[in-house]
Design an enzyme around this catalytic site. Structure first.
Site, PDB file in Angstrom:
ATOM      1  N   HIS A   1      14.007 -38.460   9.298  1.00 11.49           N
ATOM      2  CA  HIS A   1      16.053 -37.764   9.584  1.00 11.49           C
ATOM      3  C   HIS A   1      15.242 -37.401  11.257  1.00 11.49           C
ATOM      4  O   HIS A   1      16.565 -37.271  11.519  1.00 11.49           O
ATOM      5  CB  HIS A   1      15.654 -37.082   8.466  1.00 11.49           C
ATOM      6  CG  HIS A   1      16.073 -36.749   6.878  1.00 11.49           C
ATOM      7  ND1 HIS A   1      17.457 -37.699   6.532  1.00 11.49           N
ATOM      8  CD2 HIS A   1      14.784 -37.199   6.578  1.00 11.49           C
ATOM      9  CE1 HIS A   1      17.586 -37.851   5.130  1.00 11.49           C
ATOM     10  NE2 HIS A   1      16.097 -37.619   5.346  1.00 11.49           N
TER      11      HIS A   1
ATOM     12  N   GLU B   1      -9.292 -38.371  21.826  1.00 11.52           N
ATOM     13  CA  GLU B   1     -10.530 -37.723  22.918  1.00 11.52           C
ATOM     14  C   GLU B   1     -11.625 -38.684  22.194  1.00 11.52           C
ATOM     15  O   GLU B   1     -13.238 -38.513  23.648  1.00 11.52           O
ATOM     16  CB  GLU B   1     -10.809 -36.285  22.278  1.00 11.52           C
ATOM     17  CG  GLU B   1     -11.546 -35.514  23.323  1.00 11.52           C
ATOM     18  CD  GLU B   1     -11.997 -33.757  23.044  1.00 11.52           C
ATOM     19  OE1 GLU B   1     -11.678 -32.798  23.940  1.00 11.52           O
ATOM     20  OE2 GLU B   1     -12.513 -33.513  21.807  1.00 11.52           O
TER      21      GLU B   1
ATOM     22  N   GLY C   1     -17.801 -31.821  18.482  1.00 15.46           N
ATOM     23  CA  GLY C   1     -16.886 -30.367  18.468  1.00 15.46           C
ATOM     24  C   GLY C   1     -15.748 -31.161  17.166  1.00 15.46           C
ATOM     25  O   GLY C   1     -14.889 -30.980  16.808  1.00 15.46           O
ATOM     26  N   ARG C   2     -15.358 -32.145  17.727  1.00 15.35           N
ATOM     27  CA  ARG C   2     -13.907 -33.089  16.664  1.00 15.35           C
ATOM     28  C   ARG C   2     -14.346 -33.195  15.951  1.00 15.35           C
ATOM     29  O   ARG C   2     -14.212 -34.186  14.879  1.00 15.35           O
ATOM     30  CB  ARG C   2     -13.371 -34.047  17.219  1.00 15.35           C
ATOM     31  CG  ARG C   2     -14.043 -35.095  18.066  1.00 15.35           C
ATOM     32  CD  ARG C   2     -13.159 -36.249  19.376  1.00 15.35           C
ATOM     33  NE  ARG C   2     -14.342 -36.942  19.958  1.00 15.35           N
ATOM     34  CZ  ARG C   2     -14.936 -36.679  21.128  1.00 15.35           C
ATOM     35  NH1 ARG C   2     -14.667 -35.416  21.867  1.00 15.35           N
ATOM     36  NH2 ARG C   2     -15.432 -37.187  22.181  1.00 15.35           N
TER      37      ARG C   2
ATOM     38  N   GLU D   1     -10.317 -20.440  26.370  1.00 10.67           N
ATOM     39  CA  GLU D   1      -8.993 -20.225  25.589  1.00 10.67           C
ATOM     40  C   GLU D   1      -9.687 -19.229  24.643  1.00 10.67           C
ATOM     41  O   GLU D   1      -8.906 -18.206  24.491  1.00 10.67           O
ATOM     42  CB  GLU D   1      -8.191 -21.148  25.387  1.00 10.67           C
ATOM     43  CG  GLU D   1      -7.176 -22.249  25.877  1.00 10.67           C
ATOM     44  CD  GLU D   1      -8.132 -23.091  27.001  1.00 10.67           C
ATOM     45  OE1 GLU D   1      -9.577 -22.898  26.108  1.00 10.67           O
ATOM     46  OE2 GLU D   1      -7.869 -24.469  27.180  1.00 10.67           O
TER      47      GLU D   1
ATOM     48  N   LYS E   1     -18.016 -24.010  20.097  1.00  9.62           N
ATOM     49  CA  LYS E   1     -19.156 -24.805  20.453  1.00  9.62           C
ATOM     50  C   LYS E   1     -20.485 -24.371  21.204  1.00  9.62           C
ATOM     51  O   LYS E   1     -21.668 -23.807  21.028  1.00  9.62           O
ATOM     52  CB  LYS E   1     -19.820 -26.322  20.434  1.00  9.62           C
ATOM     53  CG  LYS E   1     -20.737 -26.938  20.271  1.00  9.62           C
ATOM     54  CD  LYS E   1     -20.334 -28.463  20.174  1.00  9.62           C
ATOM     55  CE  LYS E   1     -21.909 -29.544  20.992  1.00  9.62           C
ATOM     56  NZ  LYS E   1     -22.070 -30.683  20.549  1.00  9.62           N
TER      57      LYS E   1
ATOM     58  N   LYS F   1     -10.202 -28.491  33.371  1.00 13.61           N
ATOM     59  CA  LYS F   1     -10.682 -26.787  33.354  1.00 13.61           C
ATOM     60  C   LYS F   1     -10.795 -26.498  34.264  1.00 13.61           C
ATOM     61  O   LYS F   1     -10.674 -25.614  35.552  1.00 13.61           O
ATOM     62  CB  LYS F   1     -11.868 -27.101  32.573  1.00 13.61           C
ATOM     63  CG  LYS F   1     -11.325 -27.475  31.017  1.00 13.61           C
ATOM     64  CD  LYS F   1     -13.059 -27.632  30.402  1.00 13.61           C
ATOM     65  CE  LYS F   1     -12.651 -28.189  28.732  1.00 13.61           C
ATOM     66  NZ  LYS F   1     -13.880 -27.924  28.194  1.00 13.61           N
TER      67      LYS F   1
HETATM   68  O1  F6P Z   1     -11.884 -29.511  26.067  1.00  9.81           O
HETATM   69  C1  F6P Z   1     -12.481 -30.057  24.852  1.00  9.81           C
HETATM   70  C2  F6P Z   1     -13.361 -29.554  24.032  1.00  9.81           C
HETATM   71  O2  F6P Z   1     -14.678 -29.537  24.353  1.00  9.81           O
HETATM   72  C3  F6P Z   1     -12.863 -30.781  22.562  1.00  9.81           C
HETATM   73  O3  F6P Z   1     -13.949 -31.797  22.442  1.00  9.81           O
HETATM   74  C4  F6P Z   1     -13.750 -29.283  21.923  1.00  9.81           C
HETATM   75  O4  F6P Z   1     -13.369 -29.540  20.206  1.00  9.81           O
HETATM   76  C5  F6P Z   1     -13.011 -28.228  21.983  1.00  9.81           C
HETATM   77  O5  F6P Z   1     -12.933 -28.396  24.304  1.00  9.81           O
HETATM   78  C6  F6P Z   1     -13.240 -26.555  21.977  1.00  9.81           C
HETATM   79  O6  F6P Z   1     -14.730 -26.469  21.940  1.00  9.81           O
HETATM   80  P1  F6P Z   1     -15.881 -25.359  21.996  1.00  9.81           P
HETATM   81  O7  F6P Z   1     -15.774 -25.319  20.529  1.00  9.81           O
HETATM   82  O8  F6P Z   1     -17.152 -25.472  22.564  1.00  9.81           O
HETATM   83  O9  F6P Z   1     -14.996 -24.105  22.388  1.00  9.81           O
END
Ligand code: F6P
Length: 548
Positions: free
Chosen positions: A383, A352, A266-267, A211, A205, A511
């Site tokens: 199990h 979250e 995002g979620r 990452e 987003k 972060k």
């Molecule tokens: O760090 C949390 C977060 O912002 C989540 O809410 C989100 O889903 C994820 O990182 C990834 O964010 P993006 O889609 O901006 O890379």
């Protein structure tokens, strides 16, 4: 407002002592209609909450709590596009993404549907070209591998759904999800993939997530090593983002950039172009069935009376378990192997969203909000950790999720799977009394002394509450309903606790610190004096043994 001082809360507290004295065995014995009273069905999605530690009086007062916290009002404000995400001044309109009618949404004045439909069209076009083999790589080959690079909401939702519906996945294309910065995630994949036939979707987003950015750049370098030409990026990279400029800077051309908007969290973004990998896997029409399933749940949430409203009831039960019966965690136990990513998806969705200690106005909450969510494929858990659920003495409400039929029918598998699921929820609820255990041991021929010794180990306290969600099969429509059910459950919980479920400031500090620590980890000693002793010691170890 101090929620715990309200009359509704106080009334519920009065029930707590009564319900704590009652075993689920007694509740079932006292009411033969318990299943029909405490279960709901919507388009074949069955939710059985009769094994929860509630009775009609508790439920009535939980519903009073929902009314007093204005659940219906907040729901209507969300669907009307009001900026209920107050800390970010944003509307919350993921429901627009599954609005399928050709009518405005949320209203004619602020209609977001033209943009939503334009991106759906862009998706459909890409999906058709990739799936039919018309989309060609830099050497003219059809796409055989799709790699979604994303993390959090840009990974968990699409991965869950792609794997859940894998039985109908395109037979000529493989789907991969890369989220971890650890090169052990991307490197082995790149070793086996062919750049000529690989399409990357960079789903982010913000397009600033470290990452995703590092993984995307590594993938781009890998592609360039084979293609040697910049124009190849257009044939192998698609971006899904609300920051098209940043995707552009990365080298992705406009026609390959699919937009999302700040009103999609995002979620909650699975339903947007973040679901592109899903649509590529199962086809656009089936992706639209997923949206229709979610929309069906939206309509139910908006129109069903609170006492027959699935998300509301699940939320109220969770509040009851957490704030009154004292559960600190809750377990989600899918029995379908294809649903293996469901616990991780729900962990983000629930924790979250509602892992907060302040209300919308920034004041401390008067009670604890979301429990810790965890889980695993149910039959594997049996199990492993189920021992603790049965005899560990913790109160752990469970959600069992299972389908009546399998997408991979092998004779003799599905009925035992279902039997296991039902046996576990039954054993957790009803347990085994001392008398039952004694009768069994003596029937097995044990003498009195042996029985006395073994008896404490053979008793199951039971009274462990659970909800069972049963669907006919894993199809896109049912899955859409299920996921929207949980989204709205989380929303209702947030309303009751009085918090904003749509921000996540708590993930920012880590972060910031990671960015600050990077130079020190890379060996810049100028930073050392600001480090705490633990971090300094750990970095010193990394400098001795690590690689960057
Ligand atoms: O760090 C949390 C977060 O912002 C989540 O809410 C989100 O889903 C994820 O990182 C990834 O964010 P993006 O889609 O901006 O890379």
């Amino acid at each position: 407002m101090n929620l715990t001082l309200t009359p509704e809360w106080q009334t519920l507290l009065a029930h707590k002592a009564r319900l704590e004295q009652q075993h689920l065995r007694d509740l079932f014995a006292a009411d033969t209609q318990r299943f029909s009273r405490f279960s709901l069905e919507l388009d074949n999605l069955l939710v059985d909450y009769s094994k929860q530690r509630i009775d009609a009086a508790v439920l009535d007062d939980l519903l009073a709590l929902a009314r007093s916290t204005d659940v219906a009002g907040w729901r209507d404000r969300m669907f009307a596009g009001e900026k209920i995400n107050v800390s970010e001044q944003r509307a919350v309109l993921h429901t627009a993404l599954r609005h399928t009618a050709f009518t405005p949404f949320p209203n004619a004045e602020h209609d977001v549907m033209p943009q939503v439909r334009a991106v759906r069209k862009q998706m459909r076009d890409i999906v058709e070209r990739v799936r039919s083999g018309l989309w060609r790589g830099f050497k003219g080959d059809a796409i055989q591998n799709v790699v979604n690079i994303g993390i959090g909401g840009s990974d968990l939702g699409p991965k869950l759904v792609t794997r859940a519906l894998a039985a109908t996945e395109h037979p000529g294309i493989d789907f991969y999800y890369v989220s971890n910065l650890d090169s052990a995630h991307l490197a082995p994949l790149l070793e086996k993939l062919d750049p000529r036939t690989t399409l990357f979707i960079v789903a982010s987003k913000t397009f600033t997530t470290q990452e995703t950015s590092i993984n995307a750049h590594t993938a781009r370098t890998w592609l360039m090593a084979a293609a040697m030409e910049e124009w190849a990026v257009a044939k192998h990279f698609i971006a899904v983002t609300s920051s098209p400029d940043k995707a552009h800077e990365f080298g992705i051309p406009d026609q390959n950039i699919l937009q999302i908007w700040d009103w999609v969290g995002g979620r909650y973004s699975l339903w947007s172009a973040v679901g592109l990998s899903v649509a590529l896997a199962i086809g656009m029409s089936r992706f639209e069935r997923l949206l229709e399933g979610a929309e069906t749940m939206d309509k139910h949430f908006c129109s069903a009376p609170l006492e027959k409203n699935m998300p509301v009831l699940l939320a109220l039960i969770s509040v009851w378990n957490t704030n009154f019966l004292g559960a600190e965690t809750s377990a989600v136990l899918p029995y379908n192997e294809s649903m293996r990513h469901f616990p991780a998806f729900l962990q983000q969705l629930e924790m979250e969203s509602n892992g907060k200690t302040v209300n919308r106005d920034g004041e401390p909450l008067s009670c604890r909000a979301n429990p810790i969510v965890w889980g695993e494929i149910g039959v594997n858990g049996q199990h492993a950790f189920f021992q603790l659920l049965h005899q560990g003495g913790w109160l752990i409400p469970c959600d069992f999720v299972v389908t009546a039929s399998s997408d991979y029918p092998l004779p003799g598998h599905q009925a035992p799977l279902l039997a296991n699921c039902l046996a576990q929820s039954g054993a957790l609820a009803f347990g085994k009394t001392e008398q039952q255990a004694r009768t069994e041991l003596s029937a097995a021929g044990l003498d009195e002394a042996s029985i006395a010794k073994l008896l404490p180990h053979k008793v199951f306290a039971g009274n462990q509450p659970s909800t069972t969600i049963l669907m006919p099969s894993l199809d896109p429509f049912q899955l859409g309903m299920l996921l929207a059910l949980y989204e709205h459950k989380v929303f209702v919980q947030g309303v009751i606790w009085g918090l904003n479920s749509f921000d996540q400031w708590g993930v920012e500090l880590g972060k910031q610190l990671a960015n600050r620590l990077l130079p020190a980890i890379n060996g810049d000693q100028a930073y050392d004096e600001n480090l705490d002793a633990s971090t300094a010691g750990l970095i010193a170890y990394f400098r001795r043994h690590g690689n960057s």
